[in-house]
Design an enzyme around this catalytic site. Structure first.
Site, PDB file in Angstrom:
ATOM      1  N   GLY A  91       7.629   1.270   4.640  1.00 20.40           N
ATOM      2  CA  GLY A  91       6.436   1.736   5.148  1.00 20.40           C
ATOM      3  C   GLY A  91       5.391   1.831   3.734  1.00 20.40           C
ATOM      4  N   MET A  92       5.641   0.791   3.108  1.00 19.04           N
ATOM      5  CA  MET A  92       4.763   0.111   2.096  1.00 19.04           C
ATOM      6  C   MET A  92       3.686  -1.239   2.306  1.00 19.04           C
ATOM      7  SD  MET A  92       5.873   0.933  -1.978  1.00 19.04           S
ATOM      8  CE  MET A  92       4.376  -0.202  -2.433  1.00 19.04           C
ATOM      9  N   GLY A 140       5.640  -7.143   5.089  1.00 15.99           N
ATOM     10  CA  GLY A 140       4.876  -7.979   6.225  1.00 15.99           C
ATOM     11  C   GLY A 140       3.413  -7.849   6.311  1.00 15.99           C
ATOM     12  N   SER A 141       3.227  -7.281   7.135  1.00 19.06           N
ATOM     13  CA  SER A 141       1.494  -6.651   6.942  1.00 19.06           C
ATOM     14  C   SER A 141       0.782  -7.232   5.768  1.00 19.06           C
ATOM     15  CB  SER A 141       0.954  -5.716   6.880  1.00 19.06           C
ATOM     16  OG  SER A 141       1.106  -4.850   7.947  1.00 19.06           O
ATOM     17  N   ALA A 142       0.999  -7.823   4.469  1.00 20.56           N
ATOM     18  CA  ALA A 142       0.696  -8.554   3.511  1.00 20.56           C
ATOM     19  C   ALA A 142       1.315 -10.207   3.356  1.00 20.56           C
ATOM     20  CB  ALA A 142       1.580  -7.194   1.993  1.00 20.56           C
ATOM     21  N   ASP A 156      -1.682  -2.630   9.760  1.00 16.09           N
ATOM     22  CA  ASP A 156      -2.121  -2.342   8.794  1.00 16.09           C
ATOM     23  C   ASP A 156      -2.406  -3.541   7.845  1.00 16.09           C
ATOM     24  OD1 ASP A 156      -1.180   0.589   8.403  1.00 16.09           O
ATOM     25  OD2 ASP A 156       0.774   0.070   8.261  1.00 16.09           O
ATOM     26  N   LYS A 208       0.763  -1.631  -0.234  1.00  9.56           N
ATOM     27  CA  LYS A 208       0.143   0.362  -0.159  1.00  9.56           C
ATOM     28  C   LYS A 208       0.887   1.400  -0.124  1.00  9.56           C
ATOM     29  CE  LYS A 208       0.940   1.419   4.271  1.00  9.56           C
ATOM     30  NZ  LYS A 208       1.539   2.359   5.309  1.00  9.56           N
ATOM     31  N   ALA A 259      10.482  -3.454   5.360  1.00  6.10           N
ATOM     32  CA  ALA A 259      10.917  -2.392   6.203  1.00  6.10           C
ATOM     33  C   ALA A 259      10.920  -0.811   5.369  1.00  6.10           C
ATOM     34  CB  ALA A 259      11.493  -2.490   6.961  1.00  6.10           C
TER      35      ALA A 259
HETATM   36  O1  C5P Z   1       0.938  -2.438  14.216  1.00  8.13           O
HETATM   37  P1  C5P Z   1       2.572  -2.318  13.529  1.00  8.13           P
HETATM   38  O2  C5P Z   1       3.214  -3.227  14.568  1.00  8.13           O
HETATM   39  O3  C5P Z   1       2.591  -1.992  12.360  1.00  8.13           O
HETATM   40  O4  C5P Z   1       2.889  -1.348  13.956  1.00  8.13           O
HETATM   41  C1  C5P Z   1       4.388  -0.592  14.807  1.00  8.13           C
HETATM   42  C2  C5P Z   1       4.456   0.198  15.828  1.00  8.13           C
HETATM   43  O5  C5P Z   1       4.411   1.734  14.896  1.00  8.13           O
HETATM   44  C3  C5P Z   1       3.826   0.323  17.132  1.00  8.13           C
HETATM   45  O6  C5P Z   1       4.284  -0.304  18.179  1.00  8.13           O
HETATM   46  C4  C5P Z   1       3.722   1.903  17.674  1.00  8.13           C
HETATM   47  O7  C5P Z   1       4.727   2.163  18.185  1.00  8.13           O
HETATM   48  C5  C5P Z   1       3.343   2.119  16.265  1.00  8.13           C
HETATM   49  N1  C5P Z   1       2.382   2.854  15.204  1.00  8.13           N
HETATM   50  C6  C5P Z   1       1.222   3.636  16.488  1.00  8.13           C
HETATM   51  N2  C5P Z   1       0.469   4.059  15.561  1.00  8.13           N
HETATM   52  C7  C5P Z   1      -0.665   3.466  14.727  1.00  8.13           C
HETATM   53  C8  C5P Z   1       0.624   2.375  14.387  1.00  8.13           C
HETATM   54  C9  C5P Z   1       2.104   2.102  14.401  1.00  8.13           C
HETATM   55  O8  C5P Z   1       1.956   4.011  16.768  1.00  8.13           O
HETATM   56  N3  C5P Z   1      -1.270   3.992  14.680  1.00  8.13           N
END
Ligand code: C5P
Length: 324
Positions: free
Chosen positions: A119-120, A123-125, A161, A12, A117
């Site tokens: 920002g796209m 890993g979530s995909a 994500d 994304k 790593a």
């Molecule tokens: O959800 P994910 O593991 O991808 O998020 C990684 C880190 O990014 C979280 O541990 C948090 O520190 C930060 N984050 C945040 N607010 C969000 C999404 C992510 O602070 N809405």
């Protein structure tokens, strides 16, 4: 006997990323607009017919990732990988509702085409595709799949994500970015995506924004998306380009100074360049496919060591593609 379960999910870009206050759970409240792009992660589960079946513990015997993008320095084929955790989560949820069904063991293969790593949401995909592949696997071995609501909740528990990677298209995300509503969007948008390969931790970017906001009153959260919503309905890339916004961009540039000149150079090759998510990927929106291909070649020539690819969005979300 079916021995392979395959699913795929897209990466994304964020057309808008407004970051509000930090919450009690450590996440930040967001107002974001996601668009899925046609860079696909594929997850394959292969039944290991020699391994004994299990009624408890992980069904995963191991995983292997192949890279269509630059390989990271560290080994990512571990139980901490989101794809591995997604398979475990589906099996645990399945056992929770259907009891201790005997399941064969599987190995996981991930084919990565989204920057690592970057920002796209690569890993979530992987996690989104793994959820669907694992759901097909438990359905085949137990008779009933988990419902869409259960899969969506598992997605939320794996990362902010992951629900969008399941859904795809164009969506407004609130809360942690995982409370999603589909948005009206016309047309196709062509992007050049540039990864300067200077990994940036999402968690660090968010906490650095909190620090920077203490000293810089101009870094106010931008939590309205009206102009972008109107632009998306016109289907005009120029209008969408004008409405792109990312609250995390000044943070990404402060943390990775090479992003400043890269954004300026990319801006000169297309309509508008913006950091995607927490970066470091820079997403350049172009007028059409031809402009995107030209821009890609110019950027590649100027920044030899960076990964540069074209992609179009929006796409569908994650989908199961095959079992055999
Ligand atoms: O959800 P994910 O593991 O991808 O998020 C990684 C880190 O990014 C979280 O541990 C948090 O520190 C930060 N984050 C945040 N607010 C969000 C999404 C992510 O602070 N809405």
């Amino acid at each position: 006997m079916i021995n392979q379960f395959l699913a795929t999910a897209p990466g994304k870009v964020n057309l808008h990323l407004g970051v509000g206050d930090e919450r009690a759970d450590g996440y930040h409240d967001l107002v974001t607009v996601f668009q899925s792009v046609d860079l696909w992660e594929t997850v394959r589960l292969s039944v290991d017919t020699r391994a004994p079946r299990v009624t408890q513990g992980s069904v995963v015997t191991g995983m292997t990732t192949s890279f269509g993008v630059k390989r990271p320095a560290e080994d990512i084929d571990t139980p901490a990988n989101l794809a591995w955790r997604a398979v475990d989560a589906v099996v645990d949820a399945y056992r929770h509702t259907h009891g201790l069904v005997e399941l064969p063991r599987v190995s996981i293969e991930v084919e990565k085409n989204v920057f690592v790593a970057g920002g796209m949401a690569g890993g979530s995909a992987d996690a989104a595709a793994a959820l669907l592949a694992a759901n097909a696997f438990v359905e085949h071995n137990g008779g009933v799949p988990l419902g869409r609501d259960v899969i969506t909740n598992l997605a939320k528990s794996l990362g902010a994500d992951v629900p969008f990677c399941l859904m795809g298209g164009t969506a407004l995300g609130k809360g942690r970015g995982d409370e999603l509503v589909e948005m009206m969007s016309r047309g196709h948008y062509w992007w050049v995506l540039i990864n300067p390969s200077v990994p940036l931790s999402t968690g660090e970017a968010f906490s650095r924004l909190d620090d920077m906001r203490h000293n810089d009153a101009s870094l106010v959260p931008r939590l309205t998306t009206t102009r972008l919503a109107q632009a998306l309905v016109t289907g005009e890339p120029r209008a969408v380009a004008r409405a792109l916004h990312n609250d995390l961009q000044p943070v990404a540039v402060a943390m990775r100074p090479q992003l400043g000149p890269l954004i300026d150079a990319a801006d000169n090759c297309g309509l508008r360049a913006i950091v995607s998510g927490s970066g470091p990927t820079v997403a350049l929106l172009c007028e059409d496919e031809e402009d995107a291909l030209n821009a890609r070649d110019r950027i590649k020539a100027a920044f030899h060591s960076y990964e540069v690819v074209c992609a179009a969005g929006p796409t569908t979300g994650a989908r199961q593609i095959l079992e055999y």
